[in-house]
Design a protein around this motif. Sequence first.
Motif, PDB file in Angstrom:
ATOM      1  N   THR A  64      12.390   3.902 -46.440  1.00  0.00           N
ATOM      2  CA  THR A  64      10.994   3.911 -46.021  1.00  0.00           C
ATOM      3  C   THR A  64      10.830   3.237 -44.661  1.00  0.00           C
ATOM      4  O   THR A  64      10.093   3.718 -43.798  1.00  0.00           O
ATOM      5  CB  THR A  64      10.116   3.197 -47.062  1.00  0.00           C
ATOM      6  OG1 THR A  64      10.325   3.809 -48.337  1.00  0.00           O
ATOM      7  CG2 THR A  64       8.660   3.272 -46.697  1.00  0.00           C
ATOM      8  N   GLY A  65      11.537   2.146 -44.459  1.00  0.00           N
ATOM      9  CA  GLY A  65      11.470   1.456 -43.175  1.00  0.00           C
ATOM     10  C   GLY A  65      11.988   2.311 -42.039  1.00  0.00           C
ATOM     11  O   GLY A  65      11.418   2.339 -40.948  1.00  0.00           O
ATOM     12  N   SER A  66      13.072   3.043 -42.294  1.00  0.00           N
ATOM     13  CA  SER A  66      13.615   3.892 -41.229  1.00  0.00           C
ATOM     14  C   SER A  66      12.692   5.068 -40.937  1.00  0.00           C
ATOM     15  O   SER A  66      12.571   5.498 -39.786  1.00  0.00           O
ATOM     16  CB  SER A  66      15.013   4.391 -41.604  1.00  0.00           C
ATOM     17  OG  SER A  66      14.957   5.265 -42.708  1.00  0.00           O
ATOM     18  N   ILE A  67      12.021   5.589 -41.936  1.00  0.00           N
ATOM     19  CA  ILE A  67      11.057   6.678 -41.712  1.00  0.00           C
ATOM     20  C   ILE A  67       9.883   6.180 -40.886  1.00  0.00           C
ATOM     21  O   ILE A  67       9.428   6.852 -39.955  1.00  0.00           O
ATOM     22  CB  ILE A  67      10.583   7.277 -43.046  1.00  0.00           C
ATOM     23  CG1 ILE A  67      11.712   8.060 -43.708  1.00  0.00           C
ATOM     24  CG2 ILE A  67       9.361   8.165 -42.853  1.00  0.00           C
ATOM     25  CD1 ILE A  67      11.403   8.546 -45.102  1.00  0.00           C
ATOM     26  N   LEU A  68       9.381   4.985 -41.212  1.00  0.00           N
ATOM     27  CA  LEU A  68       8.278   4.419 -40.432  1.00  0.00           C
ATOM     28  C   LEU A  68       8.696   4.150 -38.992  1.00  0.00           C
ATOM     29  O   LEU A  68       7.934   4.416 -38.055  1.00  0.00           O
ATOM     30  CB  LEU A  68       7.779   3.129 -41.090  1.00  0.00           C
ATOM     31  CG  LEU A  68       7.077   3.292 -42.427  1.00  0.00           C
ATOM     32  CD1 LEU A  68       6.772   1.927 -43.024  1.00  0.00           C
ATOM     33  CD2 LEU A  68       5.825   4.112 -42.284  1.00  0.00           C
ATOM     34  N   LEU A  69       9.914   3.644 -38.798  1.00  0.00           N
ATOM     35  CA  LEU A  69      10.409   3.396 -37.446  1.00  0.00           C
ATOM     36  C   LEU A  69      10.565   4.700 -36.676  1.00  0.00           C
ATOM     37  O   LEU A  69      10.211   4.790 -35.502  1.00  0.00           O
ATOM     38  CB  LEU A  69      11.742   2.654 -37.510  1.00  0.00           C
ATOM     39  CG  LEU A  69      12.354   2.258 -36.170  1.00  0.00           C
ATOM     40  CD1 LEU A  69      11.431   1.295 -35.430  1.00  0.00           C
ATOM     41  CD2 LEU A  69      13.715   1.645 -36.390  1.00  0.00           C
ATOM     42  N   GLN A  70      11.064   5.732 -37.336  1.00  0.00           N
ATOM     43  CA  GLN A  70      11.227   7.035 -36.697  1.00  0.00           C
ATOM     44  C   GLN A  70       9.865   7.614 -36.304  1.00  0.00           C
ATOM     45  O   GLN A  70       9.718   8.182 -35.216  1.00  0.00           O
ATOM     46  CB  GLN A  70      11.944   7.984 -37.644  1.00  0.00           C
ATOM     47  CG  GLN A  70      12.224   9.340 -37.072  1.00  0.00           C
ATOM     48  CD  GLN A  70      12.980  10.234 -38.050  1.00  0.00           C
ATOM     49  OE1 GLN A  70      13.296   9.825 -39.159  1.00  0.00           O
ATOM     50  NE2 GLN A  70      13.251  11.438 -37.647  1.00  0.00           N
ATOM     51  N   ALA A  71       8.873   7.476 -37.159  1.00  0.00           N
ATOM     52  CA  ALA A  71       7.531   7.969 -36.842  1.00  0.00           C
ATOM     53  C   ALA A  71       6.937   7.202 -35.662  1.00  0.00           C
ATOM     54  O   ALA A  71       6.298   7.792 -34.790  1.00  0.00           O
ATOM     55  CB  ALA A  71       6.620   7.853 -38.059  1.00  0.00           C
ATOM     56  N   LEU A  72       7.159   5.911 -35.606  1.00  0.00           N
ATOM     57  CA  LEU A  72       6.657   5.097 -34.502  1.00  0.00           C
ATOM     58  C   LEU A  72       7.311   5.510 -33.187  1.00  0.00           C
ATOM     59  O   LEU A  72       6.621   5.697 -32.177  1.00  0.00           O
ATOM     60  CB  LEU A  72       6.914   3.614 -34.776  1.00  0.00           C
ATOM     61  CG  LEU A  72       6.491   2.644 -33.692  1.00  0.00           C
ATOM     62  CD1 LEU A  72       4.981   2.623 -33.554  1.00  0.00           C
ATOM     63  CD2 LEU A  72       7.015   1.262 -33.998  1.00  0.00           C
ATOM     64  N   ILE A  73       8.621   5.683 -33.180  1.00  0.00           N
ATOM     65  CA  ILE A  73       9.333   6.087 -31.966  1.00  0.00           C
ATOM     66  C   ILE A  73       8.905   7.487 -31.537  1.00  0.00           C
ATOM     67  O   ILE A  73       8.698   7.751 -30.349  1.00  0.00           O
ATOM     68  CB  ILE A  73      10.852   5.997 -32.181  1.00  0.00           C
ATOM     69  CG1 ILE A  73      11.266   4.532 -32.322  1.00  0.00           C
ATOM     70  CG2 ILE A  73      11.615   6.662 -31.043  1.00  0.00           C
ATOM     71  CD1 ILE A  73      12.696   4.334 -32.754  1.00  0.00           C
ATOM     72  N   GLY A  74       8.723   8.394 -32.488  1.00  0.00           N
ATOM     73  CA  GLY A  74       8.259   9.745 -32.168  1.00  0.00           C
ATOM     74  C   GLY A  74       6.862   9.745 -31.580  1.00  0.00           C
ATOM     75  O   GLY A  74       6.565  10.483 -30.637  1.00  0.00           O
ATOM     76  N   GLY A  75       5.988   8.915 -32.108  1.00  0.00           N
ATOM     77  CA  GLY A  75       4.632   8.805 -31.579  1.00  0.00           C
ATOM     78  C   GLY A  75       4.615   8.256 -30.166  1.00  0.00           C
ATOM     79  O   GLY A  75       3.859   8.731 -29.313  1.00  0.00           O
ATOM     80  N   ILE A  76       5.463   7.263 -29.914  1.00  0.00           N
ATOM     81  CA  ILE A  76       5.549   6.714 -28.563  1.00  0.00           C
ATOM     82  C   ILE A  76       6.090   7.760 -27.599  1.00  0.00           C
ATOM     83  O   ILE A  76       5.566   7.925 -26.488  1.00  0.00           O
ATOM     84  CB  ILE A  76       6.428   5.439 -28.559  1.00  0.00           C
ATOM     85  CG1 ILE A  76       5.707   4.303 -29.295  1.00  0.00           C
ATOM     86  CG2 ILE A  76       6.780   5.015 -27.142  1.00  0.00           C
ATOM     87  CD1 ILE A  76       6.560   3.085 -29.551  1.00  0.00           C
ATOM     88  N   ALA A  77       7.126   8.497 -28.008  1.00  0.00           N
ATOM     89  CA  ALA A  77       7.697   9.533 -27.141  1.00  0.00           C
ATOM     90  C   ALA A  77       6.676  10.631 -26.842  1.00  0.00           C
ATOM     91  O   ALA A  77       6.570  11.104 -25.706  1.00  0.00           O
ATOM     92  CB  ALA A  77       8.939  10.122 -27.788  1.00  0.00           C
ATOM     93  N   ALA A  78       5.915  11.036 -27.846  1.00  0.00           N
ATOM     94  CA  ALA A  78       4.890  12.066 -27.635  1.00  0.00           C
ATOM     95  C   ALA A  78       3.794  11.562 -26.701  1.00  0.00           C
ATOM     96  O   ALA A  78       3.338  12.297 -25.823  1.00  0.00           O
ATOM     97  CB  ALA A  78       4.294  12.491 -28.976  1.00  0.00           C
TER      98      ALA A  78
END
Length: 70
Positions: free
Chosen positions: A28-42
């Motif tokens: 769950t932590g890695s999914i949240l981190l991935q979503a955060l990084i994807g949002g920043i990149a977008a």
Amino acid sequence: MEKRSLFLSLMAILFLTTPAYAYLDPGTGSILLQALIGGIAASVTVVSMYYQRIKAFFAGQSASKESNEK
């Protein structure tokens, strides 16, 4: 009177809760981190695209390469 009932409702929600006993696995932590990084990149991509358009507008150029080729 309405503010008082809203305040009392908020206090009841905050202080009269029960434990959830929920389990969050390590994935769950890695999914949240991935979503955060994807949002920043977008966000960076969108800001960069609009920055290029604004820069081209003030330079008096067309923002798209296709119109420059015609």
